[in-house]
Scaffold this motif. Structure first.
Motif, mmCIF file in Angstrom:
data_model
loop_
_atom_site.group_PDB
_atom_site.id
_atom_site.type_symbol
_atom_site.label_atom_id
_atom_site.label_comp_id
_atom_site.label_asym_id
_atom_site.label_seq_id
_atom_site.Cartn_x
_atom_site.Cartn_y
_atom_site.Cartn_z
ATOM 1 N N ASP A 240 1.263 16.754 -23.345
ATOM 2 C CA ASP A 240 1.303 15.626 -22.429
ATOM 3 C C ASP A 240 1.359 16.055 -20.974
ATOM 4 N N ASP B 85 -8.345 7.903 -16.191
ATOM 5 C CA ASP B 85 -8.141 8.073 -17.628
ATOM 6 C C ASP B 85 -6.643 8.149 -17.896
ATOM 7 N N ASP B 87 -5.165 8.605 -20.571
ATOM 8 C CA ASP B 87 -4.809 9.608 -21.580
ATOM 9 C C ASP B 87 -4.673 10.994 -20.965
ATOM 10 N N PHE B 88 -4.893 11.092 -19.667
ATOM 11 C CA PHE B 88 -4.806 12.392 -18.991
ATOM 12 C C PHE B 88 -3.397 12.952 -19.162
ATOM 13 N N PRO B 89 -3.317 14.271 -19.479
ATOM 14 C CA PRO B 89 -1.973 14.824 -19.729
ATOM 15 C C PRO B 89 -1.179 15.063 -18.448
ATOM 16 N N VAL B 90 -0.717 13.998 -17.842
ATOM 17 C CA VAL B 90 0.185 14.130 -16.694
ATOM 18 C C VAL B 90 1.347 13.152 -16.875
ATOM 19 N N SER B 91 2.493 13.514 -16.305
ATOM 20 C CA SER B 91 3.637 12.619 -16.351
ATOM 21 C C SER B 91 3.614 11.727 -15.115
ATOM 22 N N ASP B 94 4.164 13.721 -12.080
ATOM 23 C CA ASP B 94 2.965 14.467 -11.658
ATOM 24 C C ASP B 94 2.043 13.588 -10.822
ATOM 25 N N VAL B 95 1.840 12.356 -11.307
ATOM 26 C CA VAL B 95 0.902 11.472 -10.620
ATOM 27 C C VAL B 95 1.394 11.195 -9.203
ATOM 28 N N GLN B 134 4.637 10.258 -20.232
ATOM 29 C CA GLN B 134 3.186 10.378 -20.095
ATOM 30 C C GLN B 134 2.678 8.989 -19.689
ATOM 31 N N ILE B 135 1.640 8.941 -18.855
ATOM 32 C CA ILE B 135 1.304 7.680 -18.215
ATOM 33 C C ILE B 135 0.732 6.618 -19.147
ATOM 34 N N GLN B 137 2.058 5.694 -21.782
ATOM 35 C CA GLN B 137 3.166 4.964 -22.388
ATOM 36 C C GLN B 137 3.754 3.886 -21.480
ATOM 37 N N PHE B 147 1.034 3.989 -9.321
ATOM 38 C CA PHE B 147 -0.036 4.176 -8.334
ATOM 39 C C PHE B 147 0.480 3.885 -6.927
ATOM 40 N N ARG C 86 -6.842 10.339 -29.595
ATOM 41 C CA ARG C 86 -7.174 10.156 -28.192
ATOM 42 C C ARG C 86 -8.357 11.026 -27.787
#
Lengths: 437, 254, 431
Positions: A240, B85, B87-91, B94-95, B134-135, B137, B147, C86
């Motif tokens: 994640d 996206d 589903d991008f693996p960032v928390s 992070d964003v 994770q975003i 969720q 954002f 996914r």
């Protein structure tokens, strides 16, 4: 798959790998890792197939470089491949943007044509034996034969090259980490902040071309494509965070190589192909069993939810029966029938009894005090929701039971509290029944 | 005084077909500005052109009197939610950190200062408890808040928000408006692409009415009038459409 | 059975394959599935080898059946991965492609190693395409499968068109859109697989994409597109198969198709680059001429009351438009040739024809300025530049509309070009 793996691990333990075997495994693992770290970004940018395209279209670059210089030295070959790789990216984008052909078709046109050109160029090289099969499968088993000496150690040339490429990829990614991350996640924002997403795209494409050509000779295009895409797709199912995904991707790539090698020696078959199969197998495992995104865990989650709903329903049925004050107790059979009679219902009832929310009294069932409290909560949620639907959504009375039945399981205390605030003096449901408190 | 934001004679075209004609407007500092217009009026295009994401066919855009390229650090941007996206693996954290990248410039990595700033911004939108998620969720409203926090981390003077209220819950909408009003109170200028005519008067103190061309731009009380709305929503100018089409095909007149 | 020479068989087969691949490929390209052919071709390999291992037969029909089985399995798994996890479509395609192909290589290597003497040559042709190994029975299989595919396309043409254009609409009309979609996919799969022994794994994707995308450059009508794609595919196949000179047939076929694509890219009537470049050049010339004429009109507007051949100075013109001296010279020369003006030393004189053209250019410009001011709310000091861009492209119908809208305001009507009195008595035309 797992059975095979254990089998060959056992075989491996019996026949301890030779030095050559170690070199092959190391070459495969390092090559795989160098591809896989880039793959993470390809997968996230939804350009996986660009990895496929570039790993094929470097062929004419290699051939042209060789025809021009008549040497196998690495410099011109790299330059040729880099040009071919960038040309693929550029032509694809041009056809898509300016001629407005579909993106995937543009890519398909460019890389297949370039690949065909490459094959023709290579067959025209006089006096050079060209094994077409090598293009696909590489010759990783031959890697230990061509060595160069580094600090007194005779290491396979392919391993050294792969190591250098891995170092370059890692260095560029570390240096431009935040830029790569931002431009992959939100290209528009990246561009407005002064990190043009288009530029980052070409940086990535250059690295892919470099990696593809460096790996091409040793492991063949099939393994390059596999290692660019598959470990990254697997890591995306498990991680994640971007950093975790990239590291995991590299690790999975290396693991697939080692596993693939073990399987290939066990079955006496092509090593590169088996490494690709191993990578695919790991993807399959992740797709099924990833704790958060796997199919099996999703199925388990759904089953758990269904079970919870059925337990709630059982409690509700028993509570309403008590409320009617008829002197009738349900048997297990009746109760299961009342909520659909499925095996799941039986399982749910067993769960309730195990939790001591429902007690057996001989043939019949009875709510325990805890069970009654839980049921009360549930029925309260149900009836409050009915009230809400009637008062705020203006639904007719005969339309509120079904929706309330669906929603009651999901009204957590917080939501229920806000319902209570909206309906301060609700003591009866719209049908006139008491709302338990 | 230099206006915070100025568009001079701007025409924007996609494949030579103009979608915005001769926009000319000035907005003073410290306003909360609604960009209003029907679908296809060019609202998003106006923002993208202002941020240099779409080339201009003519004209120029100035931020505090200078071109955008020189004033990047003064501008924050909140794109439409579906443009990324999830589903991008960032928390979440992070964003929000990404908002600080612009000020850091190339190569330099974010450090403690940036982390603290990101946390402060998350706090401001009430999303600090979700920092490690994770975003995907998050709910739609929560995603929008993230954002917004990212935009706050840009520490800009001018903000552009593209439909921040699309698909968010009422509570988030209120929270966002309050936050934007706070920003205005600090002297920031905030542009918001907005759809709901009902709330324009409550939310904004300045409006840009747009329909392929600028209909009006000015303070809400004098500009957001039934007459101007009629001009904005009362059908497109058919000749503008015909001319735009002629330009796309590049057919010279006989 | 008619005896054909190998060369004739190969040409016939390649041409046939090209034609059918062009037709079914058109639907794949239109549905945004250009790379499905690539995946199918790769995923077919393990099926081919498995079929051989199980039956020991090298019969093309048997091997193709195996190929179809694994190809469809790959599509199925890919679809499941996209729906249930996914993983996005591109990554799923890539994963399925490389895993299945890897499996194919593994199996092939087993077969090669267990059968001493490279007995698996027939299987290798699936990898690279060996039209030289073609048997008459292979040609018959190709003809049967290709013919069946064509018949299905003809029968279901209406349905295919509907679904490939707008599947949601098709579903809302009660068509089994998913089923029709799958049928299109299955046709692509079948053709890909029978084509493999001709052109090989990688290049089969090109046979699906290239003829269709080339045809698209020439036409927007689906019927024409299908026929054109068939023709292009057939030509590429037949020509490529004949090239020889040690160039393997598969790449030769693909390069021929790519050559046809390049030619079309340049020469296609509407979307071709040459036509577009000429168009662009003409447009620029026209715009420059319009600008020149308008400048001339504006510089000499005051003289027009007295003369129909007004004069102005070269340097004034240069100052008006910021043109370079050489560019202005070239422009003036071109216009002089058209008889619109005469240049004598530093003075530029409009001819009567030129005055008319200049007045027309100025009229278009001012009409647009007025329109933008009146209806689009542009400020008077800002309309000039937009009018500059637009005026050259306003079709006559829009100009008429503009005049109609603007003529409601008296005094705003743009002046028409001045017409000199007729030198001879005129009669009113009969009604």
């Amino acid at each position: 798959m797992i059975g095979f793996a254990w089998g060959s691990a056992a075989a491996l333990a019996l026949a301890w790998p030779s030095t050559a075997d170690w070199w092959i495994m190391a070459t495969g693992a390092v090559t795989a890792a160098s591809c896989a770290v880039l793959g993470a970004f390809l997968v996230l940018r939804r350009m996986s197939m660009m990895g496929d395209a570039i790993s094929h279209s470097v062929l004419p670059g290699l051939a042209a470089a060789f025809l021009l210089t008549r040497s196998y030295s690495i410099g011109p070959l790299l330059a040729g491949a880099l040009v071919a790789g960038l040309l693929t990216a550029l032509l694809t984008q041009t056809l898509h943007r300016y001629v407005r052909l579909p993106a995937d078709a543009s890519m398909g046109v460019v890389f297949t044509s370039l690949f065909a050109l490459g094959v023709v160029l290579i067959t025209q090289v006089k006096g050079v034996h060209f094994d077409r099969q090598c293009v696909f499968e590489g010759a990783i088993e031959l890697a230990p034969l061509y060595t160069i000496s580094i600090a007194g150690i005779e290491a396979p040339r392919a391993l050294v090259v792969a190591g250098v490429v891995l170092a370059i990829n890692a260095a560029v990614l570390l240096l431009l980490w935040k830029e790569m991350k931002l431009s992959a996640f939100d290209p528009a924002l990246s561009t407005t902040m002064g990190f043009p997403a288009g530029l980052m795209h070409y940086v990535l494409m250059s690295l892919v071309a470099l990696t593809a050509v460096a790996s091409f000779e040793a492991v063949g295009s099939i393994l390059v494509v596999a290692m660019l895409i598959v470990p990254a797709a697997t890591a995306h199912l498990l991680a994640d965070r971007l950093g975790a995904m990239v590291l995991l991707s590299a690790g999975l790539g290396a693991a697939s190589s080692v596993l693939g090698f073990a399987l290939a020696s066990h079955f006496d078959t092509n090593i590169a192909g088996m490494m690709a199969v191993a990578a695919g197998g790991l993807y399959g495992l992740a797709a099924l069993f990833s704790p958060r995104y796997g199919v099996v865990s999703a199925v388990i989650r759904n089953a758990r939810l269904a079970l919870r709903v059925i337990r709630d329903d059982l409690l509700g049925v028993m509570y309403r029966l008590e409320e009617l004050a008829v002197d009738r107790r349900l048997t297990s059979r009746d109760a299961v029938q009342a909520v659909g009679g499925s095996p799941l219902a039986r399982w749910g009832l067993a769960g309730l009894i195990r939790r001591r929310q429902v007690l057996r009294r001989g043939e019949t069932l009875e709510l325990s005090p805890e069970g009654r409290a839980a049921a009360q909560q549930l029925v309260r949620a149900h009836r409050l929701w009915e009230n809400y639907l009637v008062q705020y959504l203006g639904l007719p009375l005969d339309h509120v039971h079904e929706p309330a039945h669906r929603v009651e399981h999901f009204l957590d205390p917080e939501l229920q509290a806000s319902l209570e605030r909206k309906l301060p003096d609700a003591t009866h449901d719209p049908h006139g029944r008491d709302i338990p408190s | 005084m230099t206006p915070a934001f100025e568009i001079h004679d701007m025409t924007v075209a996609y494949h030579r077909r103009p979608v915005l004609w001769d926009i000319d407007l000035q907005v003073p500092e410290g306003k909360l500005v609604g960009i209003i217009g029907p679908n296809g009026a060019g609202k998003t295009t106006l923002i993208k052109a202002a941020l240099g994401l779409t080339p201009l066919a003519s004209g120029k855009v100035e931020i505090y009197g200078k071109p955008y390229a020189q004033q990047r650090k003064m501008v924050g941007y909140v794109p439409q939610r579906e443009s990324v996206d999830w589903d991008f693996p960032v928390s979440v954290h992070d964003v929000v950190m990404m908002g600080t990248y612009g000020r850091l410039g190339w190569i330099r990595r974010p450090g403690r200062t940036q982390r603290l700033l990101a946390e402060r911004c998350l706090e401001q939108v009430g999303m600090l408890p979700f920092a490690k998620r994770q975003i995907r969720q998050l709910s739609g409203g929560q995603q929008q808040r993230v954002f917004l926090a990212r935009a706050l981390a840009e520490q800009a003077r001018i903000y552009f928000l593209d439909e921040p209220f699309a698909g968010v819950d009422a509570a988030t909408e209120t929270a966002i408006v309050e936050l934007l009003q706070t920003l205005r109170g600090q002297g920031c200028t905030v542009f918001v692409v907005h759809h709901d005519l009902e709330t324009v008067r409550h939310y904004f103190d300045y409006v840009i009415l747009l329909n392929m061309r600028l209909v009006a731009c000015g303070p809400v009380h004098s500009t957001f009038t039934p007459e101007n709305l009629q001009k904005t929503y009362g059908g497109r100018l058919t000749i503008l459409d015909a001319a735009a089409e002629a330009m796309r095909q590049g057919e010279p007149g006989p | 059975m008619i005896a054909l020479s190998l060369a004739a068989k190969v040409m016939l087969g390649a041409g046939l394959l090209g034609a059918v691949a062009g037709v079914v490929g058109a639907f794949a390209v239109l549905r945004g599935r250009s790379l499905a052919g690539d995946m199918l071709a790769h995923a077919a390999l393990p099926g081919v080898v498995l079929a051989f291992m199980l039956t020991g037969s090298r019969n093309l029909a048997t091997l193709s059946a195996g190929a179809l089985a694994t190809g469809l399995a790959a599509i199925g798994l890919m679809t499941l991965a996209v729906r249930w996890t996914r993983t996005k479509e591109d990554a799923a395609i890539g994963t399925a492609l490389s895993t299945f192909f890897g499996l194919g290589v593994v199996l092939l290597s087993r077969v090669t190693r267990s059968e001493a003497g490279g007995n698996s040559a027939g299987l290798n042709s699936f990898l690279f395409g060996e039209p030289g190994n073609m048997l008459t029975s292979d040609l018959v299989l190709l003809a049967v499968v290709g013919g069946a595919a064509l018949v299905i396309v003809v029968l279901l043409f209406k349905e295919f068109r509907l679904v490939s254009f707008d599947p949601d609409f098709a579903a809302s009309q009660g068509w089994p859109a998913t089923g029709i979609d799958l049928t299109m996919m299955a046709l692509v799969a079948a053709i890909t697989i029978v084509g493999l022994p001709m052109v090989g794994v990688v290049l089969m994707a090109a046979m699906i994409i290239l003829p269709a995308i080339t045809a698209r450059l020439w036409t927007h009508r689906l019927q024409t597109l299908l026929m054109l794609a068939a023709a292009l595919g057939a030509v590429a196949g037949a020509v490529g198969a004949r090239v020889g000179h040690g160039i393997p047939a598969g790449p030769a076929i693909v390069l021929t198709a790519a050559g046809l694509f390049l030619i079309s890219l340049l020469a296609a009537p509407e979307q071709g680059l040459v036509v577009r470049a000429i168009h662009e050049l003409r447009l620029r010339r026209r715009v420059a001429q319009d600008h020149l004429l308008r400048s001339l009109f504006e510089l000499t507007e005051s003289q027009l009351a007295e003369t129909y051949e007004p004069v102005t100075q070269f340097k004034l013109l240069r100052a008006d438009r910021h043109w370079s001296a050489s560019r202005l010279r070239r422009l003036l020369d071109r216009n002089q040739l058209q008889g619109l003006l005469t240049v004598a030393g530093d003075s530029v004189r409009l001819t009567p024809v030129g005055v008319r053209a200049a007045a027309e250019a100025a009229r278009r410009h001012r009409l647009w300025e007025l329109y933008m001011m009146r209806f689009a709310g542009a400020a008077s000091d800002h309309v000039d530049r937009s009018a500059d861009d637009v005026e050259h492209m306003l079709p006559a119908s829009v100009l008429l509309e503009l005049e109609a809208e603007l003529s409601t305001a008296p005094g705003q009507r743009a002046s028409l070009p001045p017409v000199p009195p007729s030198p001879h008595p005129t009669e009113e035309p009969a009604p």
